[in-house]
Motif scaffolding. Structure first.
Motif, PDB file in Angstrom:
ATOM      1  N   LYS A   1      -8.715  -5.198   4.914  1.00 10.13           N
ATOM      2  CA  LYS A   1      -7.659  -6.660   4.040  1.00 10.13           C
ATOM      3  C   LYS A   1      -6.319  -5.850   3.767  1.00 10.13           C
ATOM      4  CE  LYS A   1      -6.945 -10.708   1.855  1.00 10.13           C
ATOM      5  NZ  LYS A   1      -7.183 -11.241   2.677  1.00 10.13           N
ATOM      6  N   ALA A   2      -6.162  -4.851   3.171  1.00 11.66           N
ATOM      7  CA  ALA A   2      -5.597  -3.398   3.145  1.00 11.66           C
ATOM      8  C   ALA A   2      -4.472  -3.675   4.384  1.00 11.66           C
ATOM      9  CB  ALA A   2      -5.436  -2.521   2.501  1.00 11.66           C
TER      10      ALA A   2
ATOM     11  N   THR B   1       5.706  -0.974  -6.486  1.00 14.59           N
ATOM     12  CA  THR B   1       5.991  -0.816  -7.670  1.00 14.59           C
ATOM     13  C   THR B   1       4.709   0.160  -8.355  1.00 14.59           C
ATOM     14  OG1 THR B   1       5.653  -2.760  -9.030  1.00 14.59           O
ATOM     15  CG2 THR B   1       7.878  -2.351  -8.672  1.00 14.59           C
ATOM     16  N   TYR B   2       3.410  -0.608  -7.367  1.00 10.82           N
ATOM     17  CA  TYR B   2       2.148   0.219  -7.917  1.00 10.82           C
ATOM     18  C   TYR B   2       1.402   0.404  -6.574  1.00 10.82           C
ATOM     19  CZ  TYR B   2       0.165  -4.786  -7.057  1.00 10.82           C
ATOM     20  OH  TYR B   2       0.925  -5.821  -6.189  1.00 10.82           O
ATOM     21  N   SER B   3       0.405   1.053  -7.339  1.00 12.67           N
ATOM     22  CA  SER B   3      -0.684   1.635  -6.440  1.00 12.67           C
ATOM     23  C   SER B   3      -1.786   0.713  -6.793  1.00 12.67           C
ATOM     24  CB  SER B   3      -1.432   2.845  -6.476  1.00 12.67           C
ATOM     25  OG  SER B   3       0.063   4.157  -5.971  1.00 12.67           O
ATOM     26  N   LEU B   4      -2.530  -0.029  -5.607  1.00 13.84           N
ATOM     27  CA  LEU B   4      -4.169  -0.890  -5.798  1.00 13.84           C
ATOM     28  C   LEU B   4      -5.007  -0.220  -5.503  1.00 13.84           C
ATOM     29  CD1 LEU B   4      -5.444  -3.593  -7.362  1.00 13.84           C
ATOM     30  CD2 LEU B   4      -4.398  -3.914  -4.426  1.00 13.84           C
ATOM     31  N   PHE B   5      -5.950  -0.029  -6.253  1.00 11.84           N
ATOM     32  CA  PHE B   5      -7.623   0.276  -5.937  1.00 11.84           C
ATOM     33  C   PHE B   5      -8.264  -1.099  -5.985  1.00 11.84           C
ATOM     34  CE2 PHE B   5     -11.997   1.287  -6.290  1.00 11.84           C
ATOM     35  CZ  PHE B   5     -12.759   1.703  -5.330  1.00 11.84           C
ATOM     36  N   HIS B   6      -9.412  -1.086  -4.993  1.00 13.77           N
ATOM     37  CA  HIS B   6      -9.987  -2.862  -5.241  1.00 13.77           C
ATOM     38  C   HIS B   6     -11.136  -2.556  -4.332  1.00 13.77           C
ATOM     39  CE1 HIS B   6      -8.318  -4.118  -1.468  1.00 13.77           C
ATOM     40  NE2 HIS B   6      -9.546  -5.678  -1.652  1.00 13.77           N
ATOM     41  N   GLY B   7     -11.595  -3.637  -5.439  1.00 15.33           N
ATOM     42  CA  GLY B   7     -13.537  -3.710  -4.854  1.00 15.33           C
ATOM     43  C   GLY B   7     -14.287  -4.037  -5.820  1.00 15.33           C
ATOM     44  N   SER B   8     -15.893  -4.421  -5.384  1.00 15.08           N
ATOM     45  CA  SER B   8     -16.588  -4.415  -6.262  1.00 15.08           C
ATOM     46  C   SER B   8     -16.700  -3.749  -7.309  1.00 15.08           C
ATOM     47  CB  SER B   8     -17.664  -5.563  -5.617  1.00 15.08           C
ATOM     48  OG  SER B   8     -17.570  -6.777  -5.474  1.00 15.08           O
ATOM     49  N   LEU B   9     -16.764  -3.414  -8.445  1.00 16.86           N
ATOM     50  CA  LEU B   9     -16.786  -2.602  -9.415  1.00 16.86           C
ATOM     51  C   LEU B   9     -18.494  -2.549 -10.439  1.00 16.86           C
ATOM     52  CD1 LEU B   9     -12.983  -2.470 -11.385  1.00 16.86           C
ATOM     53  CD2 LEU B   9     -13.990  -1.266  -9.098  1.00 16.86           C
TER      54      LEU B   9
ATOM     55  N   LYS C   1      -1.043  -7.855  -1.881  1.00 17.27           N
ATOM     56  CA  LYS C   1       0.630  -8.214  -1.154  1.00 17.27           C
ATOM     57  C   LYS C   1       1.816  -7.357  -1.052  1.00 17.27           C
ATOM     58  CE  LYS C   1       2.044 -12.261   2.589  1.00 17.27           C
ATOM     59  NZ  LYS C   1       1.877 -12.774   3.002  1.00 17.27           N
ATOM     60  N   ASN C   2       1.749  -7.000  -2.919  1.00 19.70           N
ATOM     61  CA  ASN C   2       2.662  -6.938  -3.880  1.00 19.70           C
ATOM     62  C   ASN C   2       2.381  -5.173  -4.021  1.00 19.70           C
ATOM     63  OD1 ASN C   2       4.087  -8.997  -3.484  1.00 19.70           O
ATOM     64  ND2 ASN C   2       3.257  -9.870  -5.650  1.00 19.70           N
ATOM     65  N   ALA C   3       1.466  -4.959  -3.749  1.00 14.72           N
ATOM     66  CA  ALA C   3       1.585  -3.239  -3.814  1.00 14.72           C
ATOM     67  C   ALA C   3       1.942  -2.452  -3.185  1.00 14.72           C
ATOM     68  CB  ALA C   3       0.095  -3.084  -3.652  1.00 14.72           C
ATOM     69  N   HIS C   4       2.683  -1.405  -2.983  1.00 12.29           N
ATOM     70  CA  HIS C   4       3.189   0.184  -2.502  1.00 12.29           C
ATOM     71  C   HIS C   4       2.222   0.248  -1.686  1.00 12.29           C
ATOM     72  CE1 HIS C   4       6.621   1.398  -0.483  1.00 12.29           C
ATOM     73  NE2 HIS C   4       6.225   2.658  -0.675  1.00 12.29           N
ATOM     74  N   ILE C   5       0.830   1.090  -2.860  1.00 12.20           N
ATOM     75  CA  ILE C   5       0.234   1.390  -1.964  1.00 12.20           C
ATOM     76  C   ILE C   5      -1.166   1.242  -1.812  1.00 12.20           C
ATOM     77  CG2 ILE C   5      -0.755   4.390  -1.895  1.00 12.20           C
ATOM     78  CD1 ILE C   5       2.159   5.257  -2.630  1.00 12.20           C
TER      79      ILE C   5
ATOM     80  N   ASP D   1      -8.769 -12.845   7.749  1.00 10.06           N
ATOM     81  CA  ASP D   1      -6.775 -12.707   8.143  1.00 10.06           C
ATOM     82  C   ASP D   1      -7.203 -12.892   9.576  1.00 10.06           C
ATOM     83  OD1 ASP D   1      -5.604 -11.828   5.190  1.00 10.06           O
ATOM     84  OD2 ASP D   1      -6.873 -10.620   5.659  1.00 10.06           O
ATOM     85  N   ASN D   2      -6.163 -13.534  10.248  1.00  6.41           N
ATOM     86  CA  ASN D   2      -6.155 -13.474  11.473  1.00  6.41           C
ATOM     87  C   ASN D   2      -4.188 -12.738  11.764  1.00  6.41           C
ATOM     88  OD1 ASN D   2      -7.855 -15.175  11.916  1.00  6.41           O
ATOM     89  ND2 ASN D   2      -6.597 -17.685  10.972  1.00  6.41           N
ATOM     90  N   LYS D   3      -4.026 -12.790  11.388  1.00  7.95           N
ATOM     91  CA  LYS D   3      -2.659 -11.335  11.828  1.00  7.95           C
ATOM     92  C   LYS D   3      -2.505 -10.971  10.671  1.00  7.95           C
ATOM     93  CE  LYS D   3       0.829 -15.120  10.416  1.00  7.95           C
ATOM     94  NZ  LYS D   3       1.900 -16.123  10.646  1.00  7.95           N
ATOM     95  N   VAL D   4      -1.245  -9.798  10.975  1.00  5.90           N
ATOM     96  CA  VAL D   4      -0.996  -8.732  10.147  1.00  5.90           C
ATOM     97  C   VAL D   4       0.347  -9.076   9.221  1.00  5.90           C
ATOM     98  CG1 VAL D   4       0.442  -6.980   9.266  1.00  5.90           C
ATOM     99  CG2 VAL D   4      -2.013  -6.462  11.328  1.00  5.90           C
TER     100      VAL D   4
END
Length: 373
Positions: A298-299, A208-216, A277-281, A197-200
């Motif tokens: 990224k977040a 409407t939701y929280s997100l946890f992401h990563g290589s599981l 992008k759409n996650a709230h937290i 990402d080049n900019k915020v």
């Protein structure tokens, strides 16, 4: 400006779909944009194949088969190092006077080779590897635990090879302190991870939701996801999305029991970006301090609110701009509070200011300065 640079990568950096190769690919891409003529050497294994797109950024690209299985085993050297050796690679490096950038301790098999004594050598330290492998052992099956502990022991002994480099590029505050104190005769420079990402571009408002992401399929990430399901979202009704490739059967079963938890497997890159992008937290939980987590960057560049524990947010600049939660009660409290707080212009403006220090254009200058010497 025109400078030559050879880069030895532990893997083919495209597709750039996990932490280490994201750093490698975006680093070489940014260096290319600044006029650096790159010869890239990649070790190939698994399902990753030669990628013609790399030729857009490199003068030449060479591929070497990693020695998987029996042929990668040494009585004394770490498997991740000994399996990445190639006489053809050494021959090519011997023919150049250009600086060499070794991506990770993984690629340092020839770092101390006498024929490369006159080359200016840089090592990108993605982690304190023996600490990382020790921690991996804590959340692994018995067989994997033995491997990780043995590898950690060998990596700690082998790490002294770094004394043969002129420059070490650490990736975080903690790693910089470690390498500075351990290798006082070698120049150590903190260069944060290169990223996509080049900019915020965080979106104002509410999700409407929280997100946890990563290589599981990484045990640490799977363990963190299970912790969030069993300890944090066990008795709260807020929505949680867990996204990542190859979740364990146990994690799948845990998520299936909860109506407010959705598990999404093997998303395409654009689909993951949309989720972020759409996650709230964004929930950033880690069970060890290791490098600088690219998913945290990224977040912060793409997402809204971030909650992290201290093992994840171990950069001083970043830790002041996320909500820190180190125990179950503080995680639940932080989620409940932030779900009611819109991501507004004031928060966005502060985010933009702090993330200037982590832009690829900003950090690449530290490497280019070394190449001028």
């Amino acid at each position: 400006m025109s400078h030559e640079l050879h880069i030895v990568s532990f893997d083919i950096p495209l597709p750039s779909n996990y932490g280490g190769v994201i750093d490698v690919f975006n680093k070489l891409k940014t260096l290319h944009q600044h006029g650096i003529n790159i010869t890239l050497h990649c070790f190939q294994y698994g399902d990753r194949k030669p990628n013609k797109e790399l030729n857009n950024y490199c003068k030449e690209v060479f591929y070497y088969n990693r020695k998987i299985g029996f042929y990668g085993i040494s009585a004394t050297l770490p498997y991740i190092v000994y399996s990445r050796r190639s006489e053809k690679l050494l021959e090519r490096l011997q023919k150049t006077n250009a600086p060499i950038l070794f991506e990770g301790l993984h690629t340092c098999y020839y770092l101390n080779h006498k024929s490369l004594e006159k080359n200016f050598k840089i090592v990108r330290c993605h982690n304190i590897e023996h600490e990382y492998y020790n921690k991996l052992s804590e959340h692994s099956s018995k067989t994997k635990k033995i491997y990780f502990l043995q590898e950690a022991y060998r990596l700690k002994k082998y790490e002294a090879v770094l004394e043969n480099a002129q420059v070490l590029l650490s990736i975080s505050d903690d790693d910089q302190s470690y390498f500075e104190s351990s290798y006082s005769k070698t120049e150590c420079i903190k260069v944060p991870a290169f990223h996509t990402d080049n900019k915020v571009s965080s979106v104002l408002g509410n999700g409407t939701y929280s997100l946890f992401h990563g290589s599981l399929n990484v045990s640490e990430n799977d363990h963190s996801a299970q912790y969030l399901v069993e300890e944090i979202f066990n008795d709260i009704d807020y929505k949680l999305v867990i996204a990542g490739k190859n979740p364990s059967f146990k994690l799948q079963k845990l998520c299936a029991k909860k109506d407010n938890i959705t598990l999404v497997n093997d998303l395409e890159w654009d689909e993951l970006n949309t989720l972020i992008k759409n996650a709230h937290i964004h929930l950033m939980h880690a069970s060890q301090k290791s490098g600088l987590k690219l998913k945290l960057l990224k977040a912060l560049f793409l997402g809204r609110h971030v909650i992290a524990n201290e093992d994840m947010a171990n950069e001083k600049l970043i830790s002041d701009h996320v909500v820190i939660a180190n125990d179950t009660a503080s995680w639940k409290k932080a989620i409940a509070n932030l779900m009611n707080i819109p991501f507004d212009q004031e928060i966005l403006s502060k985010r933009i200011r702090v993330m200037e220090e982590f832009k690829n254009e900003k950090i690449v200058g530290k490497i280019i300065e070394q190449l001028k010497q």
